[in-house]
Design a protein around this motif. Structure first.
Motif, PDB file in Angstrom:
ATOM      1  N   ASN A  29       0.823  -1.215   0.000  1.00 18.52           N
ATOM      2  CA  ASN A  29       0.000   0.000   0.000  1.00 18.52           C
ATOM      3  C   ASN A  29       0.855   1.263   0.000  1.00 18.52           C
ATOM      4  N   LEU A  30       2.019   1.200   0.658  1.00 18.53           N
ATOM      5  CA  LEU A  30       2.893   2.363   0.746  1.00 18.53           C
ATOM      6  C   LEU A  30       3.760   2.560  -0.492  1.00 18.53           C
ATOM      7  N   THR A  31       3.817   1.552  -1.351  1.00 16.55           N
ATOM      8  CA  THR A  31       4.735   1.632  -2.488  1.00 16.55           C
ATOM      9  C   THR A  31       4.020   1.604  -3.836  1.00 16.55           C
ATOM     10  N   VAL A  32       3.196   0.585  -4.075  1.00 16.35           N
ATOM     11  CA  VAL A  32       2.577   0.441  -5.399  1.00 16.35           C
ATOM     12  C   VAL A  32       1.069   0.684  -5.391  1.00 16.35           C
ATOM     13  N   ASN A  33       0.478   0.801  -4.211  1.00 15.74           N
ATOM     14  CA  ASN A  33      -0.973   1.005  -4.109  1.00 15.74           C
ATOM     15  C   ASN A  33      -1.340   2.395  -3.609  1.00 15.74           C
ATOM     16  N   THR A  34      -0.450   3.350  -3.731  1.00 14.12           N
ATOM     17  CA  THR A  34      -0.706   4.684  -3.189  1.00 14.12           C
ATOM     18  C   THR A  34      -2.011   5.261  -3.744  1.00 14.12           C
TER      19      THR A  34
END
Length: 237
Positions: free
Chosen positions: A169-174
């Protein structure tokens, strides 16, 4: 037989540095998600499973790209990062082919044999934790995108899935954050292994933009780094 892949140069130093930063700073552990550990605990053996393979390509994008090859590329990158950081890991398959028996003739027989062999490989390893890599598809909802994590009932799979989901969530799902969920009984591999298991759906091949992104080496590296960061942050050494 457990096979290893040769090490490839993928800017390991830079990637490992970013991974350590992500795990130590961006993903600060919370007391209710990080299990206690002691020096007496045996070290975990991570089993990295690239879903599908061979004639079984899995989900396919509109442009004809099968998930099996993308799964393998991300899993290889996972293995490379873990080996660089000194964490033991094995892969259920290291090439394009699945691991079915020689006497399997039809596609169904090959799929069944492949899954049984993967289960046997995983269950024969002591202190194993499974990370199974897949791609999702919902052709009826082509706008849906993003990575989501699922866990089997074996402890502490649910906590590990939550940690990996947080990293994704913090990297690719922002701006498109998802929630880790328990997996149903319909997934043979996750149902029949006896160790904790986490399945990562890295994205949606039914979303044309994401399907193209998932084929890019940089996105594969980001996904692999986030998954490893989630694992390390959980404290599963």
């Amino acid at each position: 037989m457990v096979l290893f892949i040769p090490k490839k140069a993928i800017c390991a130093c830079a990637l490992a540095a970013a991974l350590v930063t992500l795990a130590a700073v961006a993903l600060r552990p919370s007391p209710d998600t990080v299990p206690a550990s002691t020096a007496a605990e045996p070290r975990t053996m991570l089993v990295l499973d690239a879903g599908h393979g061979g004639e079984d390509g899995g989900a396919v994008s509109d442009s004809g790209v099968a998930e099996s090859g993308i799964n393998l590329q991300i899993t290889r990158r996972l293995y490379e990062i873990l080996r660089f950081l000194g964490h033991p890991a094995v892969m259920t398959r290291t090439g394009d082919e699945a691991i079915y028996d020689d006497d399997a003739a039809t596609l169904r027989e090959k799929k069944v044999s492949d899954l049984k062999n993967r289960v046997a490989l995983i269950n024969d390893l002591p202190h194993a934790v499974l990370l199974s890599i897949h791609q999702n598809s919902m052709p009826q909802h082509p706008a849906v995108h993003g990575a989501q994590v699922f866990s089997n009932p074996q402890e502490p799979a649910a906590g590990l899935a939550q940690s990996i989901q947080q990293a994704l969530n913090l990297t690719v799902n922002t701006g498109n954050e998802k929630t880790a969920k328990a997996i149903g009984d319909s997934v043979y591999l996750m149902k029949h292994i006896t160790c904790p298991g986490v399945l990562v759906e890295c994205g949606f091949l039914s979303n044309s933009d994401e399907a193209q992104l998932l084929r890019q080496p940089e996105q594969q590296k980001r996904l692999a780094a986030a998954i490893v960061a989630g694992y390390l942050n959980f404290g599963n050494h």
